[in-house]
Design a protein around this motif. Structure first.
Motif, PDB file in Angstrom:
ATOM      1  N   ARG A 117     -17.200  26.915  83.689  1.00  0.00           N
ATOM      2  CA  ARG A 117     -15.794  27.371  83.362  1.00  0.00           C
ATOM      3  C   ARG A 117     -15.108  26.556  82.336  1.00  0.00           C
ATOM      4  O   ARG A 117     -14.248  27.047  81.566  1.00  0.00           O
ATOM      5  CB  ARG A 117     -15.248  27.618  84.523  1.00  0.00           C
ATOM      6  CG  ARG A 117     -15.597  28.462  85.580  1.00  0.00           C
ATOM      7  CD  ARG A 117     -14.910  28.548  86.984  1.00  0.00           C
ATOM      8  NE  ARG A 117     -15.356  27.065  87.671  1.00  0.00           N
ATOM      9  CZ  ARG A 117     -14.560  26.741  88.742  1.00  0.00           C
ATOM     10  NH1 ARG A 117     -13.759  27.851  89.209  1.00  0.00           N
ATOM     11  NH2 ARG A 117     -14.620  25.668  89.210  1.00  0.00           N
ATOM     12  N   TYR A 118     -15.344  25.216  82.201  1.00  0.00           N
ATOM     13  CA  TYR A 118     -14.945  24.462  81.591  1.00  0.00           C
ATOM     14  C   TYR A 118     -15.433  24.609  80.005  1.00  0.00           C
ATOM     15  O   TYR A 118     -14.648  24.587  79.058  1.00  0.00           O
ATOM     16  CB  TYR A 118     -14.848  22.747  81.736  1.00  0.00           C
ATOM     17  CG  TYR A 118     -14.274  22.563  82.940  1.00  0.00           C
ATOM     18  CD1 TYR A 118     -12.785  22.900  83.396  1.00  0.00           C
ATOM     19  CD2 TYR A 118     -14.976  21.852  84.184  1.00  0.00           C
ATOM     20  CE1 TYR A 118     -12.300  22.450  84.399  1.00  0.00           C
ATOM     21  CE2 TYR A 118     -14.343  21.660  85.251  1.00  0.00           C
ATOM     22  CZ  TYR A 118     -12.888  22.035  85.412  1.00  0.00           C
ATOM     23  OH  TYR A 118     -12.134  21.603  86.441  1.00  0.00           O
ATOM     24  N   VAL A 119     -16.754  25.055  79.783  1.00  0.00           N
ATOM     25  CA  VAL A 119     -17.024  25.215  78.530  1.00  0.00           C
ATOM     26  C   VAL A 119     -16.488  26.452  78.044  1.00  0.00           C
ATOM     27  O   VAL A 119     -16.366  26.733  76.779  1.00  0.00           O
ATOM     28  CB  VAL A 119     -18.807  25.251  78.632  1.00  0.00           C
ATOM     29  CG1 VAL A 119     -19.423  25.414  77.463  1.00  0.00           C
ATOM     30  CG2 VAL A 119     -19.448  24.154  79.309  1.00  0.00           C
ATOM     31  N   GLU A 120     -16.432  27.390  78.747  1.00  0.00           N
ATOM     32  CA  GLU A 120     -15.834  28.779  78.557  1.00  0.00           C
ATOM     33  C   GLU A 120     -14.396  28.343  77.921  1.00  0.00           C
ATOM     34  O   GLU A 120     -13.984  29.144  77.001  1.00  0.00           O
ATOM     35  CB  GLU A 120     -15.987  29.841  79.490  1.00  0.00           C
ATOM     36  CG  GLU A 120     -17.355  30.122  79.892  1.00  0.00           C
ATOM     37  CD  GLU A 120     -17.426  31.002  81.136  1.00  0.00           C
ATOM     38  OE1 GLU A 120     -16.395  31.324  81.509  1.00  0.00           O
ATOM     39  OE2 GLU A 120     -18.566  31.349  81.500  1.00  0.00           O
ATOM     40  N   LEU A 121     -13.738  27.573  78.793  1.00  0.00           N
ATOM     41  CA  LEU A 121     -12.323  27.460  78.323  1.00  0.00           C
ATOM     42  C   LEU A 121     -12.325  26.856  77.227  1.00  0.00           C
ATOM     43  O   LEU A 121     -11.278  26.991  76.325  1.00  0.00           O
ATOM     44  CB  LEU A 121     -11.536  26.664  79.481  1.00  0.00           C
ATOM     45  CG  LEU A 121     -10.259  26.289  79.403  1.00  0.00           C
ATOM     46  CD1 LEU A 121      -9.133  27.643  79.173  1.00  0.00           C
ATOM     47  CD2 LEU A 121      -9.650  25.313  80.464  1.00  0.00           C
ATOM     48  N   ALA A 122     -13.258  25.772  76.765  1.00  0.00           N
ATOM     49  CA  ALA A 122     -13.159  24.983  75.635  1.00  0.00           C
ATOM     50  C   ALA A 122     -13.407  26.010  74.276  1.00  0.00           C
ATOM     51  O   ALA A 122     -12.728  25.800  73.288  1.00  0.00           O
ATOM     52  CB  ALA A 122     -14.260  23.744  75.377  1.00  0.00           C
ATOM     53  N   GLU A 123     -14.217  26.992  74.460  1.00  0.00           N
ATOM     54  CA  GLU A 123     -14.650  27.852  73.637  1.00  0.00           C
ATOM     55  C   GLU A 123     -13.415  28.807  73.448  1.00  0.00           C
ATOM     56  O   GLU A 123     -13.119  29.199  72.211  1.00  0.00           O
ATOM     57  CB  GLU A 123     -15.893  28.682  74.126  1.00  0.00           C
ATOM     58  CG  GLU A 123     -17.017  28.023  74.275  1.00  0.00           C
ATOM     59  CD  GLU A 123     -18.453  28.978  74.438  1.00  0.00           C
ATOM     60  OE1 GLU A 123     -18.065  30.197  74.954  1.00  0.00           O
ATOM     61  OE2 GLU A 123     -19.352  28.393  74.475  1.00  0.00           O
TER      62      GLU A 123
END
Length: 279
Positions: free
Chosen positions: A174-180
């Motif tokens: 979820r953090y990866v998606e948020l960073a994107e």
């Protein structure tokens, strides 16, 4: 003239704080100096058993006999010299191992090439007990200080690598998606998301590593050593001095307890932004 009925105001519940969560889960306030209560209880039981004669002093010396032995060894300079030697070995080995383990974990956790080159080798070393390498390391390095420091460093490096690498590669998707979504580039993502997220695992590795360094030191200082707490205990064993052996065990225990407590304090300060049950 018609009156419009307004709905009654909603009752707003107070914000749920960490203290409220603890109360709901049955966790009260932390007990001051709670972690020393267990050791103090054991010392009290030990003293009572020694005073009433339930413990044979030839098997386990009384606490006051151990204190007298510690005072005697301190006055003649034997204990301070042994403590200084043991601390030096453990500290150097821990620092070298922590530096190597963290560097390897970062290289393997942030790069596919690094992972391919490093992780397999470290996992193989993980399956081989560090103390099992002692005969080979003695052939390579002799029985001097370098040999002892390398053994301690190997154990610490593997422990810290495993914990840090797992934390670096286990960031929630979820953090990866948020960073994107917010448009972070790779460097910003690593600095703002990956490294902060890996810090808890890194500190777990530090605490396990510092404990492992003391455990390795106990063994190493009884293998062809001429100084240190372990050597002092080995000599006491030859002369049947139980109280001196217990002095060494108490010193090792204090080393481990104090170092772990210091790392806990550092962890709480560095990770003060995390809201956990332990916080």
């Amino acid at each position: 003239m018609t009156r419009t009925l307004e709905p009654p105001p909603r009752a707003t519940s107070p914000p749920v704080t960490t203290r409220t969560r603890k109360r709901r889960l049955g966790l009260g306030k932390p007990i001051p100096f709670g972690r020393v209560l267990g050791p103090l209880l054991l010392i009290g039981l030990w003293s009572a058993a020694s005073a009433t004669g339930l413990l044979d002093p030839r098997i386990l010396s009384a606490p006051w006999t151990v204190v007298e032995a510690g005072v005697r060894l301190t006055e003649d300079g034997t204990l301070p010299d042994s403590i200084a030697t043991s601390l030096s070995r453990a500290a150097i080995g821990f620092l070298v191992g922590a530096s190597v383990g963290t560097s390897l974990a970062v290289a393997a956790g942030l790069s596919r090439i690094g992972e391919a080159l490093i992780d397999g080798s470290v996992q193989v070393k993980r399956a081989i007990p560090t103390l099992g390498l002692i005969p080979l390391l003695i052939l390579w390095l002799g029985i001097g200080e370098a040999f002892k420091i390398v053994v301690i460093a190997l154990g610490v490096a593997v422990t810290l690598y495993i914990q840090t690498y797992s934390s670096l590669t286990g960031i929630d998707s979820r953090y990866v998606e948020l960073a994107e979504v917010v448009g972070l580039n790779r460097r910003q993502f690593v600095r703002k998301v990956v490294f902060p997220g890996a810090l808890p695992g890194f500190f777990v590795g530090l605490r396990l590593g510092v404990t492992g360094s003391w455990l390795a030191l106990v063994v190493l200082e009884q293998i062809n050593a001429t100084s240190g707490i372990g050597y002092l205990m080995f000599q006491a064993q030859n002369y049947g001095q139980t109280e001196v052996i217990l002095v060494g065990l108490v010193v090792y225990g204090l080393f481990g307890f104090v170092s772990d407590a210091l790392l806990r304090v550092l962890e709480r300060r560095v990770l003060s932004w995390r809201r956990t049950l332990a916080g």
